[in-house]
Design a protein around this motif. Structure first.
Motif, PDB file in Angstrom:
ATOM      1  N   ASN A 501      31.032  11.343  24.711  1.00 22.95           N
ATOM      2  CA  ASN A 501      30.779  11.807  26.085  1.00 22.95           C
ATOM      3  C   ASN A 501      29.944  10.830  26.902  1.00 22.95           C
ATOM      4  O   ASN A 501      29.148  11.221  27.764  1.00 22.95           O
ATOM      5  CB  ASN A 501      30.088  13.185  26.060  1.00 22.95           C
ATOM      6  N   SER A 502      30.120   9.541  26.636  1.00 25.84           N
ATOM      7  CA  SER A 502      29.403   8.519  27.390  1.00 25.84           C
ATOM      8  C   SER A 502      30.229   8.117  28.605  1.00 25.84           C
ATOM      9  O   SER A 502      31.449   7.963  28.521  1.00 25.84           O
ATOM     10  CB  SER A 502      29.143   7.292  26.506  1.00 25.84           C
ATOM     11  N   ASP A 503      29.557   7.956  29.751  1.00 30.36           N
ATOM     12  CA  ASP A 503      30.248   7.498  30.958  1.00 30.36           C
ATOM     13  C   ASP A 503      30.476   5.991  30.861  1.00 30.36           C
ATOM     14  O   ASP A 503      29.567   5.227  30.519  1.00 30.36           O
ATOM     15  CB  ASP A 503      29.421   7.816  32.199  1.00 30.36           C
ATOM     16  N   VAL A 504      31.710   5.567  31.198  1.00 30.30           N
ATOM     17  CA  VAL A 504      32.081   4.154  31.144  1.00 30.30           C
ATOM     18  C   VAL A 504      32.665   3.775  32.492  1.00 30.30           C
ATOM     19  O   VAL A 504      33.467   4.521  33.069  1.00 30.30           O
ATOM     20  CB  VAL A 504      33.107   3.886  30.021  1.00 30.30           C
ATOM     21  N   ALA A 505      32.279   2.615  33.000  1.00 25.84           N
ATOM     22  CA  ALA A 505      32.781   2.130  34.286  1.00 25.84           C
ATOM     23  C   ALA A 505      33.635   0.891  34.081  1.00 25.84           C
ATOM     24  O   ALA A 505      33.290   0.016  33.291  1.00 25.84           O
ATOM     25  CB  ALA A 505      31.627   1.817  35.226  1.00 25.84           C
ATOM     26  N   ALA A 543      28.962   0.585  29.902  1.00 23.02           N
ATOM     27  CA  ALA A 543      28.619   1.952  29.513  1.00 23.02           C
ATOM     28  C   ALA A 543      27.296   2.334  30.153  1.00 23.02           C
ATOM     29  O   ALA A 543      26.375   1.515  30.261  1.00 23.02           O
ATOM     30  CB  ALA A 543      28.520   2.070  28.003  1.00 23.02           C
ATOM     31  N   LYS A 544      27.201   3.562  30.590  1.00 20.53           N
ATOM     32  CA  LYS A 544      25.995   4.055  31.255  1.00 20.53           C
ATOM     33  C   LYS A 544      24.966   4.475  30.210  1.00 20.53           C
ATOM     34  O   LYS A 544      25.224   5.312  29.350  1.00 20.53           O
ATOM     35  CB  LYS A 544      26.355   5.239  32.155  1.00 20.53           C
ATOM     36  N   GLY A 545      23.793   3.884  30.273  1.00 12.96           N
ATOM     37  CA  GLY A 545      22.740   4.240  29.331  1.00 12.96           C
ATOM     38  C   GLY A 545      22.095   5.562  29.683  1.00 12.96           C
ATOM     39  O   GLY A 545      22.088   5.992  30.834  1.00 12.96           O
ATOM     40  N   ASP A 686      26.258   4.038  42.207  1.00 18.70           N
ATOM     41  CA  ASP A 686      24.873   3.614  41.984  1.00 18.70           C
ATOM     42  C   ASP A 686      24.281   4.160  40.701  1.00 18.70           C
ATOM     43  O   ASP A 686      23.252   3.679  40.225  1.00 18.70           O
ATOM     44  CB  ASP A 686      23.989   3.978  43.174  1.00 18.70           C
ATOM     45  N   SER A 687      24.929   5.179  40.081  1.00 17.56           N
ATOM     46  CA  SER A 687      24.395   5.727  38.832  1.00 17.56           C
ATOM     47  C   SER A 687      24.490   4.725  37.686  1.00 17.56           C
ATOM     48  O   SER A 687      23.831   4.896  36.665  1.00 17.56           O
ATOM     49  CB  SER A 687      25.144   7.010  38.462  1.00 17.56           C
TER      50      SER A 687
END
Length: 828
Positions: A501-505, A543-545, A686-687
């Motif tokens: 469930n990690s957000d990836v950009a 990946a969003k920390g 920006d997140s």
């Protein structure tokens, strides 16, 4: 002898069994379970096969390898598969990647080519083809073909290795593998050697490259007494019959081709167990099953035998067995489809005990008739060909074919011949290298049948393990099924544990700018799809920390499958017919360079030597001229010690306020709200900014007020533009002690296949007048499609070369039946 109670299972019967016509006995329920799980495997896992039709078997440097790709489902061989992307690799003799083609499959086919640069070293190269989905199983499933590539100048046969290559690698690549002792292995039929009963044993003798070698030998017991003599029948393979005594060790004294003698042990005979033996007699398979236990008086055991071809169950039998009598069965071959049949014997607990492979020849392949309009032609005369395809009953068939026309000189003796029949029906369902598989399909003679049976005694393969199958547990599928080009990978905590469930950009910079988000699954995997494939894709993945995962690492799925470690034979001295072919190829290439056969004008250039340095590529990420503030990370010695890039900016830019801490930080310029963030020129959420590590960043530019007006409403709060190291084509990583943590992507788009050049000699003034030296491959057409009448017409012109020419066509019908055809004509 006892006989099985057999269940003759056609395809319709299998379906009826699945929906529950009703079996009250446990054994019948087990058969139902086997059939249901086989169907589930082939429907859910959807295994695929790939095949390449090459224009010829031998090449010279400077030539082009033309190929047509066929991708089918592994069960029914239907050509329109779920996968739409195919990878084709050209590997050197040292198994290093020379070139890769990414092809867009349409109706399961695509065509492509490789140009063999005249700087290539002479050697045995490998062409392999696979889809992303096929990588979830094993490289053993990939199409793989060895092709010899010769240099036309023998003085430069071995090109020097790059100076930077490690000495150990160079030694390993050039070491003569033939110095190793040949390998001789023995394989009991069914899998286990049982004491005090007759056992058929297959054997195989190979050199270091997997090529069969002829041997003779004697089986000896542990006292050194001769038991029986044996010799290989074809390509180092053969079989023998042995009744081993209990507790004795046996070994083979083998005479090798060079006259030396070597000793090889046989498998140890087991004191008890089950044996499975199958013989082909006429239109039937005679199957014999025996059991042996130590006491000899153990109670009878329930057994089940299942036979299937690519998941289609043709027969299932059940019964009880003891030590006193053997079970026999007579299975009609007509109940099984053509191909490799697996017969598996299960005990009463449903555990597989023995397995035997046999090849079923039932319905013939497509009947392909290729007819030239004449038996002989003059140079540059037009050739009209008719291709007619019919099924086994003589009915016309719609099909897709590829066709090559070669001079007889180019069709030199090929010791490792392949074709679409041998690959789809045999080698794609076997493990390991199979030498000269086309031999088993040339003639349906007793010698060829015996040779094929010896092969199947010594090489087994199954796309699953029965234990996993019956327990309904399968290996994970980390590689996606690609309908379009994809970008996939995995997010790991500190590079070790998957993060769910990690957000990836995805920050896309070429061919178009864009931004997309994805979320990882339970195994930390993510997938981006929908790339057009029209050009090379360049992008960053981040990946969003979070508080619990402050150092997420993105590991991209490599588009290149692991390279094989198989030793390949060296090409040292060509045979006379190959040497003659190489001279012809050399003359043709000289003429092509001189007259440029792919253009309408003749332009001759003298020798030119160009020397110079690589020009730095411009950094095109900046989309405005002057920033209000510029921060270069190289000017901040302790930049890598900061948590994120916003912490680096804190207090360094007038009017820029950074609040919060850790991974929850926010920026504001002159109290005007959140600024617009850009990463390498791409607007991003920006997140993600507070998760960007300073080690990934080369510089930051800040635009305030009027400077940000070019962004309209988006720039009302100012602009913060972040430039990554990986986004700069000229960045020197050798000066960076800390590697970047953003994953950089540079994936090629679909390869655009070249068109095979054929001049048009129609008698007009525009007809080419220059010499035409097409002799090795006269014509190549990867798009030969027969209509509902089974007919296709095509034409081309002869070259200035004379002599016999051969036409070879291969392809598939719309219902997945393979076929091939040949024809000849003379140019004089």
């Amino acid at each position: 002898m006892r006989h099985f109670r057999w269940l003759a299972l056609s395809v319709s019967a299998c379906v009826a069994l699945l929906v529950g016509t009703g079996f009250s006995r446990p054994d019948e329920g087990f058969v139902q379970q086997v059939i249901a799980q086989l169907n589930k495997f082939y429907q859910a896992r959807y295994p695929e096969k790939s095949y390449l039709h090459l224009d010829k078997a031998v090449y010279a440097v400077g030539e082009t390898v033309w190929f047509k790709a066929y991708v089918v489902d592994a069960s029914r061989h239907l050509p329109d598969t779920l996968s739409r992307v195919l990878y084709v690799d050209l590997l050197s003799a040292q198994n290093r990647l020379v070139a890769q083609r990414v092809l867009h499959l349409q109706q399961g086919t695509a065509n492509g080519d490789f140009t063999l640069s005249d700087t290539l070293a002479q050697g045995m190269y490998t062409v392999r083809a696979y889809t992303s989905w096929m990588r979830n199983a094993s490289p053993e499933y990939f199409f793989s073909r060895r092709i010899p590539v010769w240099r036309t100048d023998p003085t430069t046969a071995a090109a020097p290795a790059p100076a930077r290559r490690k000495k150990a690698e160079l030694n390993a690549a050039t070491a003569p593998a033939q110095s190793r002792q040949p390998d001789v292995q023995f394989f009991p039929e069914g899998g286990t050697l049982i004491a005090q009963i007759d056992n058929r044993i297959g054997f195989k003798a190979t050199d270091a490259y997997g090529h069969g070698i002829d041997i003779t030998g004697v089986i000896k017991d542990e006292q050194g007494a001769d038991v029986l003599a044996f010799q290989s029948q074809h390509l180092g393979m053969g079989q023998l019959l042995l009744n081993p005594a209990a507790g004795k060790h046996y070994q083979a004294r083998v005479k090798l081709p060079d006259g030396t003698v070597a000793i090889y042990p046989l498998p140890m005979a087991q004191p008890e167990g089950l044996s499975l033996s199958i013989s082909e007699i006429g239109d039937f398979y005679n199957i014999t099953i025996r059991r042996k236990t130590l006491a000899g008086t153990a109670p009878p055991d329930n057994i089940t035998l299942v036979g299937h071809v690519r998941g289609v169950v043709g027969y299932a039998g059940r019964g009880q067995i003891d030590d006193t009598r053997a079970f026999t069965a007579r299975v009609p071959k007509s109940k099984l489809p053509t191909g490799l049949a697996h017969f598996t014997l299960f005990n009463g607990q449903g555990v597989a005990q023995c397995e035997r492979l046999v090849f079923v020849r039932n319905e013939p392949s497509l009947q392909v008739k290729i007819t030239p309009s004449k038996a002989s032609y003059a140079p540059r005369e037009k050739v009209d060909l008719t291709v007619e395809v019919r099924d086994a009953t003589g009915q016309p068939v719609a099909s897709q074919f590829s066709l090559a026309v070669n001079s007889a000189q180019a069709l030199v003796a090929n010791p490792d011949a392949h074709n679409i029949l041998s690959d789809l029906l045999l080698t794609s369902d076997l493990q390991g290298f199979v030498e000269n598989p086309a031999y088993y399909f040339q003639e349906n003679t007793p010698d060829a049948k015996m040779a094929l049976d010896n092969l199947l005694l010594t090489q087994g393969w199954r796309r699953f393990t029965w234990k996993q199958m019956l327990a309904n547990t399968f290996d994970p599928s980390p590689f996606p099924l690609e309908r379009t080009l994809t970008v996939s990978g995995q997010v790991l905590n500190d590079g070790k544990r998957p993060i769910a469930n990690s957000d990836v950009a995805l920050i896309l910079s070429r061919p178009d700018r864009g931004f997309a988000n994805a979320t990882t699954d339970a195994d930390g995997r993510f997938l981006f799809t929908g790339f057009s494939g029209s050009d090379t894709t360049q992008a960053l993945v981040q990946a969003k920390g979070t508080k619990g995962n402050r150092s997420p690492v993105v590991r991209l799925a490599d588009p290149l499958a692991p390279l094989p470690k198989t030793a390949l034979p060296r090409l040292i001295s060509p045979q006379p017919e190959i040497a003659e072919y190489l001279q012809t190829s050399k003359k043709q290439q000289v003429a092509e360079r001189r007259f440029r056969m792919d253009t309408s004008k003749t332009i001759m250039l003298g020798n030119v030597t160009v020397k110079g340095r690589r020009t730095a590529q411009p950094d095109t990420r900046k989309i405005y001229s002057n920033a209000d503030a510029t921060i270069k990370l190289s000017d901040i010695p302790a930049a890598s010690s900061y948590v994120n890039i916003l912490q680096v900016l804190q207090g360094r830019v007038a009017g820029l306020t950074i609040t919060g801490n850790g991974f929850d930080m926010h920026a504001q310029i002159r109290g005007q709200g959140s600024p617009q963030f850009l990463v390498d020129g791409v607007p991003v959420d920006d997140s993600y900014i507070s998760a960007i590590s300073p080690t990934d960043v080369e510089s930051v530019e800040v635009l305030k007020g009027a400077s940000a007006a070019i962004f309209g409403g988006r720039g009302a709060g100012g602009v913060i533009a972040i430039y990554t190291k990986r986004g700069n084509p000229n960045y020197d990583y050798s000066k960076d002690p800390v590697p970047p943590r953003l994953a950089y992507i540079k994936r090629p788009g679909y390869y655009r296949a070249r068109e095979f050049y054929v001049p048009q000699y129609d008698g007009s003034a525009k007809a080419p007048t220059r010499p035409d030296f097409r002799s090795t491959t006269l014509y190549w057409n990867p798009q030969v499609n027969t209509d509902a009448s089974g007919i296709a017409h095509l034409s081309f012109y002869c070259s200035d070369a004379s002599g016999p020419f051969q036409v070879n066509g291969e392809g598939l019908s719309v219902n997945g039946t393979p076929g091939l055809g040949t024809s000849k004509f003379l140019v004089q």
